[in-house]
Design a protein around this motif. Sequence first.
Motif, PDB file in Angstrom:
ATOM      1  N   UNK A   4      44.416  47.276  36.174  1.00 57.15           N
ATOM      2  CA  UNK A   4      44.546  46.229  34.934  1.00 57.15           C
ATOM      3  C   UNK A   4      45.551  46.362  34.193  1.00 57.15           C
ATOM      4  N   UNK A   5      46.363  45.210  34.107  1.00 57.90           N
ATOM      5  CA  UNK A   5      47.655  45.257  33.227  1.00 57.90           C
ATOM      6  C   UNK A   5      47.057  44.309  31.974  1.00 57.90           C
ATOM      7  N   UNK A   6      47.267  45.159  30.774  1.00 60.84           N
ATOM      8  CA  UNK A   6      46.962  44.515  29.580  1.00 60.84           C
ATOM      9  C   UNK A   6      48.323  44.170  28.891  1.00 60.84           C
ATOM     10  N   UNK A 134      50.332  38.070  43.341  1.00 67.51           N
ATOM     11  CA  UNK A 134      49.001  38.772  43.653  1.00 67.51           C
ATOM     12  C   UNK A 134      48.340  39.071  42.621  1.00 67.51           C
ATOM     13  N   UNK A 135      48.838  39.176  41.488  1.00 69.76           N
ATOM     14  CA  UNK A 135      48.177  39.712  40.423  1.00 69.76           C
ATOM     15  C   UNK A 135      47.554  38.572  39.444  1.00 69.76           C
ATOM     16  N   UNK A 136      46.025  38.802  39.586  1.00 67.90           N
ATOM     17  CA  UNK A 136      45.306  37.556  38.985  1.00 67.90           C
ATOM     18  C   UNK A 136      45.534  37.669  37.612  1.00 67.90           C
ATOM     19  N   UNK A 137      45.522  36.220  37.044  1.00 62.75           N
ATOM     20  CA  UNK A 137      45.904  36.164  35.625  1.00 62.75           C
ATOM     21  C   UNK A 137      44.365  35.956  34.857  1.00 62.75           C
ATOM     22  N   UNK A 138      43.944  36.565  33.834  1.00 63.58           N
ATOM     23  CA  UNK A 138      42.851  36.429  33.121  1.00 63.58           C
ATOM     24  C   UNK A 138      43.259  36.188  31.657  1.00 63.58           C
ATOM     25  N   UNK A 165      32.590  41.378  34.273  1.00 60.16           N
ATOM     26  CA  UNK A 165      32.432  40.286  34.926  1.00 60.16           C
ATOM     27  C   UNK A 165      33.625  40.024  35.664  1.00 60.16           C
ATOM     28  N   UNK A 166      34.924  40.284  35.179  1.00 62.05           N
ATOM     29  CA  UNK A 166      36.181  39.569  35.590  1.00 62.05           C
ATOM     30  C   UNK A 166      37.271  40.399  36.108  1.00 62.05           C
ATOM     31  N   UNK A 167      37.042  41.810  35.994  1.00 60.72           N
ATOM     32  CA  UNK A 167      38.089  42.730  36.716  1.00 60.72           C
ATOM     33  C   UNK A 167      37.567  43.128  37.756  1.00 60.72           C
ATOM     34  N   UNK A 168      38.277  42.500  39.093  1.00 60.32           N
ATOM     35  CA  UNK A 168      37.859  42.700  40.302  1.00 60.32           C
ATOM     36  C   UNK A 168      38.766  43.676  41.077  1.00 60.32           C
ATOM     37  N   UNK A 171      44.886  43.639  41.561  1.00 63.21           N
ATOM     38  CA  UNK A 171      45.518  43.564  40.258  1.00 63.21           C
ATOM     39  C   UNK A 171      44.962  42.559  39.238  1.00 63.21           C
ATOM     40  N   UNK A 172      44.727  42.644  38.156  1.00 61.03           N
ATOM     41  CA  UNK A 172      44.254  41.635  37.128  1.00 61.03           C
ATOM     42  C   UNK A 172      45.412  41.822  35.926  1.00 61.03           C
ATOM     43  N   UNK A 173      45.811  40.975  35.253  1.00 63.13           N
ATOM     44  CA  UNK A 173      46.557  40.835  34.150  1.00 63.13           C
ATOM     45  C   UNK A 173      45.691  40.149  32.967  1.00 63.13           C
TER      46      UNK A 173
END
Length: 233
Positions: A4-6, A134-138, A165-168, A171-173
């Motif tokens: 997770x990137x914050x 490839x980093x999913x944007x949330x 729910x949403x950090x799969x 990579x997620x930002x």
Amino acid sequence: MRYLIVNADDLGQTSGINRGIAEAHGRGVVTSASLLVDEPASAEAAGLSAELPELSIGLHVKITDEYARPLIDLRDATALSAELCRQVELFQALLGRGPTHLDSHHNVHLQPAAAPHFGELAQKHGLALRGCSPIRYFPRFFGQWDGETHLEQISIESLLAMFERDVGHGFTELSCHPGYVDATLTSTYSIEREAELHTLCDPLIRSRLDELGVELVSSAAAGGLLAAASLRS
């Protein structure tokens, strides 16, 4: 693995926002920030970055006003390309290096007229472009819509539920906007910034990420991990 990137947007907009982002990095879970290069506190933010070597700093291109209205004609390819290059060069002059990632105020880079030019810029400089890598944007950690404030959306409980729910896998930002409101802030997003800061610095946030097996990473670290994975494949 789950990474997770914050990322805190609007670095450089005011001294209060700079201070809030620094605090959300030091005491909270912010790992990266995106710099506005033409704002009153941009130079201050650049100086602050030297004190926070673990904070990745990217370019937050601003070509819209606070009401998301374009400041230049997005259909004018020459003008848009020139403006993007100018902001990259100013970033490099301020920090003495290039950005670690690329995004934009109000996500204007996702608009069809602007997207190809942002894509070319990102490819030229080897940067991850928000929502186009490839980093999913949330983007749902945001406390305002339809002109109304929704502090419940940026509460501790809400963010914990988002993690569930949403950090799969991969990579997620998660984008955020922490900061302190001061007299120089002219943003339509104001009291929400301090609410975000409170949530991001709460110890429950980091401990829950640990329980879920989610590793906090910066944008720079994510780029290195993705490059290594590409070489192995």
